[in-house]
Design a protein around this motif. Structure first.
Motif, PDB file in Angstrom:
ATOM      1  N   TYR A   5      -0.584   3.871   4.098  1.00  0.00           N
ATOM      2  CA  TYR A   5      -1.392   4.281   2.949  1.00  0.00           C
ATOM      3  C   TYR A   5      -1.895   5.713   3.097  1.00  0.00           C
ATOM      4  O   TYR A   5      -1.746   6.543   2.195  1.00  0.00           O
ATOM      5  N   SER A   6      -2.477   6.039   4.252  1.00  0.00           N
ATOM      6  CA  SER A   6      -2.991   7.393   4.464  1.00  0.00           C
ATOM      7  C   SER A   6      -1.879   8.379   4.774  1.00  0.00           C
ATOM      8  O   SER A   6      -1.942   9.550   4.386  1.00  0.00           O
TER       9      SER A   6
ATOM     10  N   GLY B 155       3.794   9.337  17.612  1.00  0.00           N
ATOM     11  CA  GLY B 155       4.728   8.225  17.607  1.00  0.00           C
ATOM     12  C   GLY B 155       4.337   7.103  16.651  1.00  0.00           C
ATOM     13  O   GLY B 155       5.104   6.162  16.461  1.00  0.00           O
ATOM     14  N   TYR B 156       3.151   7.207  16.054  1.00  0.00           N
ATOM     15  CA  TYR B 156       2.663   6.205  15.108  1.00  0.00           C
ATOM     16  C   TYR B 156       2.425   6.870  13.749  1.00  0.00           C
ATOM     17  O   TYR B 156       2.392   8.100  13.636  1.00  0.00           O
ATOM     18  N   ASN B 157       2.258   6.063  12.731  1.00  0.00           N
ATOM     19  CA  ASN B 157       1.987   6.598  11.403  1.00  0.00           C
ATOM     20  C   ASN B 157       0.678   7.390  11.404  1.00  0.00           C
ATOM     21  O   ASN B 157      -0.324   6.935  11.964  1.00  0.00           O
ATOM     22  N   GLU B 158       0.671   8.529  10.728  1.00  0.00           N
ATOM     23  CA  GLU B 158      -0.583   9.252  10.546  1.00  0.00           C
ATOM     24  C   GLU B 158      -1.543   8.382   9.726  1.00  0.00           C
ATOM     25  O   GLU B 158      -1.171   7.773   8.739  1.00  0.00           O
ATOM     26  N   GLY B 159      -2.785   8.351  10.177  1.00  0.00           N
ATOM     27  CA  GLY B 159      -3.807   7.639   9.418  1.00  0.00           C
ATOM     28  C   GLY B 159      -3.690   6.139   9.426  1.00  0.00           C
ATOM     29  O   GLY B 159      -4.296   5.462   8.588  1.00  0.00           O
TER      30      GLY B 159
ATOM     31  N   TYR C   7      -8.017  10.575   3.776  1.00  0.00           N
ATOM     32  CA  TYR C   7      -7.882  11.504   4.909  1.00  0.00           C
ATOM     33  C   TYR C   7      -8.407  10.894   6.209  1.00  0.00           C
ATOM     34  O   TYR C   7      -9.456  10.245   6.240  1.00  0.00           O
ATOM     35  N   VAL C   8      -7.651  11.132   7.267  1.00  0.00           N
ATOM     36  CA  VAL C   8      -8.076  10.800   8.629  1.00  0.00           C
ATOM     37  C   VAL C   8      -8.011  12.093   9.444  1.00  0.00           C
ATOM     38  O   VAL C   8      -6.994  12.790   9.395  1.00  0.00           O
ATOM     39  N   PRO C   9      -9.070  12.466  10.150  1.00  0.00           N
ATOM     40  CA  PRO C   9      -9.027  13.704  10.946  1.00  0.00           C
ATOM     41  C   PRO C   9      -7.765  13.785  11.794  1.00  0.00           C
ATOM     42  O   PRO C   9      -7.354  12.805  12.425  1.00  0.00           O
ATOM     43  N   PHE C  10      -7.172  14.964  11.794  1.00  0.00           N
ATOM     44  CA  PHE C  10      -5.865  15.137  12.429  1.00  0.00           C
ATOM     45  C   PHE C  10      -5.869  14.747  13.903  1.00  0.00           C
ATOM     46  O   PHE C  10      -4.883  14.229  14.429  1.00  0.00           O
TER      47      PHE C  10
ATOM     48  N   VAL D 262       0.816  -1.220   0.000  1.00  0.00           N
ATOM     49  CA  VAL D 262       0.000   0.000   0.000  1.00  0.00           C
ATOM     50  C   VAL D 262       0.845   1.264   0.000  1.00  0.00           C
ATOM     51  O   VAL D 262       0.297   2.370   0.065  1.00  0.00           O
ATOM     52  N   GLY D 263       2.181   1.128  -0.067  1.00  0.00           N
ATOM     53  CA  GLY D 263       3.069   2.279  -0.018  1.00  0.00           C
ATOM     54  C   GLY D 263       3.392   2.842  -1.385  1.00  0.00           C
ATOM     55  O   GLY D 263       2.587   2.783  -2.321  1.00  0.00           O
ATOM     56  N   PHE D 264       4.605   3.383  -1.520  1.00  0.00           N
ATOM     57  CA  PHE D 264       5.003   4.044  -2.762  1.00  0.00           C
ATOM     58  C   PHE D 264       4.798   3.161  -3.991  1.00  0.00           C
ATOM     59  O   PHE D 264       4.321   3.613  -5.030  1.00  0.00           O
TER      60      PHE D 264
END
Length: 493
Positions: A290-291, A364-368, A355-358, A68-70
């Motif tokens: 992914y997010s 310390g974890y991946n956003e989203g 998008y995941v609400p900020f 799900v990455g680059f």
């Protein structure tokens, strides 16, 4: 890759002990278990618990970096006219090669995508080779094997549409002679994908209990089979499979924007999603990026700002279509969930669907990292049904399925998105193509949709697309070298 993307270098190997580590805790519900130590391969495959670990590992690997990455975004998104690299111009500049069709056989992302799919095939083959020999509940055993066949079919679907002929590996290698396989003609690969999906659909249940939500279902196998048939223009099969799914109780979620938010994952519209979750205390399991990759750049809780919507996508929407602002997150706006998107930076737009609400970001974890990856939605089943019906001359059914998708999109506002009424086959085909583009925008299908429709030069020509070459990714040169040239290259590379 720049150092501000530290997880980019994280890689997962192919050996069985790694499989057992992955089983330790990924995804939601059935994948959320406590971390375990590595278990030696010779002690594995002993009982039902081992089978469960191995099957859970297949699912866990679906949100690994190469999946799900680059690599996935480069191969499955960036070739289309609706997306571009994004982020700062010099950040991961190699991704621009997918925007302008200048990739080579040495490209790292085309190589990573290949390796990622075969890694997934390896997880599935381990299950399919070893679980039959375990003494355990036979019903559960058969279901596990069916789940493995579905996921293997999904991996090969991604491979064959990206590379064409690919080695068809159906078992774990047992000796040197099993490692260096030649490319299998794509017709054979398609046939085996269909075989796996037919066998999976015959066993998989239509639904699961709460602890197993997210596993492959009968509806998922039938829907993927319809998509596989669509790529081969087997229109009667597409119609048959989608008609079956349309009778299984799925429906369109009423709010298109909220459909992609975390509280509405695995909704009535969901047919298959890759399950992702932030598991506090287990960063290795909370590994979906992914997010994060596509999130709003330079804002806490946002992300890196890659794979951004283009002006061409903005211009493709009909006047007033609510899906535009539910798909494209514009600078200087406020999200439905209340986040202010600063009017700053080089990227004017982001992928709203990822998008995941900020405020949901765990420091310390991946956003989203909690955001599931939607793979098949009921809306796509309806659009496949419409396309098949039109190709078979049944404009009435085609219009019914097509207009159901448009009706959900207009959400009761009858001044926008009027029903399509044309019955001419060519005109209706164009309307269905357009609806697929809009409904499924930024969901990793547009590039391959245009290719299967035979419109590559028409749509992508201005971007550098070359007919007879750009339809396929290059076979990784490293794989050709490892095979001592047993693997051959695609034309033009």
């Amino acid at each position: 890759m720049k150092s501000n993307h530290p997880l980019y270098i994280k890689r997962i190997g192919y050996a069985l002990p790694v499989l057992l580590t992955l089983a330790a805790g990924c995804g939601k519900s059935f994948l959320n278990v406590d971390p375990q130590g590595q278990q030696p391969a010779q002690e594995f495959w002993a009982n039902e618990a081992d089978a469960t670990k191995a099957v859970n590992a297949m699912y866990a690997n679906l949100h690994e970096w190469r999946q799900v990455g680059f690599a996935a975004l480069a191969v499955e998104d960036l070739g289309s006219e609706e997306t571009e690299k994004g982020s700062d111009p010099n950040d991961a500049s190699f991704l621009s090669n997918f925007d302008n069709f200048t990739i080579t056989a040495s490209d790292g992302q085309a190589t990573d995508f290949w390796k990622g799919q075969y890694q997934e095939v390896n997880f599935c083959n381990q299950v399919l080779d070893n679980v039959p020999n375990i003494k355990m509940d036979e019903t559960l055993k058969n279901r596990y094997l069916a789940e493995a066949k579905f996921i293997r079919a999904y991996a090969y679907f991604r491979l064959v549409r990206a590379y064409g002929d690919v080695p068809l590996r159906l078992h774990v290698p047992k000796g040197p002679q099993d490692y260096n396989l030649p490319r299998t003609p794509k017709a054979e690969v398609w046939a085996n994908i269909e075989k796996d999906l037919t066998e999976a659909a015959a066993v998989l249940p239509p639904t699961y209990g709460a602890t197993d939500i997210g596993r492959a279902t009968k509806g998922a196998a039938l829907s993927l089979h319809a998509k596989v048939a669509m790529y081969q223009k087997k229109w009667q099969d597409v119609l048959t499979y989608t008609n079956q799914v349309m009778g299984m109780g799925y429906s369109l979620f009423p709010d298109y924007e909220k459909l992609f938010r975390i509280p509405n994952e695995n909704s009535v519209e969901s047919i298959f999603e890759i399950q992702c979750q932030t598991i506090i205390g287990n960063k290795d399991a909370s590994n979906s990026q992914y997010s994060q990759i596509q999130g709003v750049k330079s804002q806490p809780g946002g992300g890196w700002g890659f794979n951004t919507p283009t002006q061409a996508l903005v211009d493709a929407y009909e006047p007033g279509d609510p899906r535009k602002n539910a798909t494209i997150l514009f600078r200087g706006t406020i999200t439905v969930e209340g986040d202010s998107i600063k009017y700053a930076g080089v990227n004017r737009r982001f992928n709203y669907k990822s998008y995941v609400p900020f405020g949901q970001w765990q420091s310390g974890y991946n956003e989203g990292a909690d955001q599931n990856v939607r793979v098949i939605r009921y809306a796509e089943v309806l659009l496949m049904n419409a396309e098949a019906a039109n190709e078979l001359g049944n404009s009435g059914q085609a219009l019914s399925s097509l207009n159901a998708v448009r009706a959900r999109a207009r959400a009761g506002n009858n001044s926008i998105l009027p029903d399509v009424t044309v019955t001419d086959q060519a005109q209706l085909r164009r309307a269905i193509y357009h609806e697929r583009q809009i409904e499924l925008a930024m969901e990793r299908d547009r590039f391959f949709d245009v290719i299967r429709q035979g419109r590559g030069t028409e749509v992508f020509g201005p971007l550098g697309f070359k007919a007879g070459k750009s339809e396929l990714m290059p076979i990784p040169q490293t794989e050709i070298d490892l095979s001592d040239n047993k693997l051959t290259q695609n034309p033009g590379y």
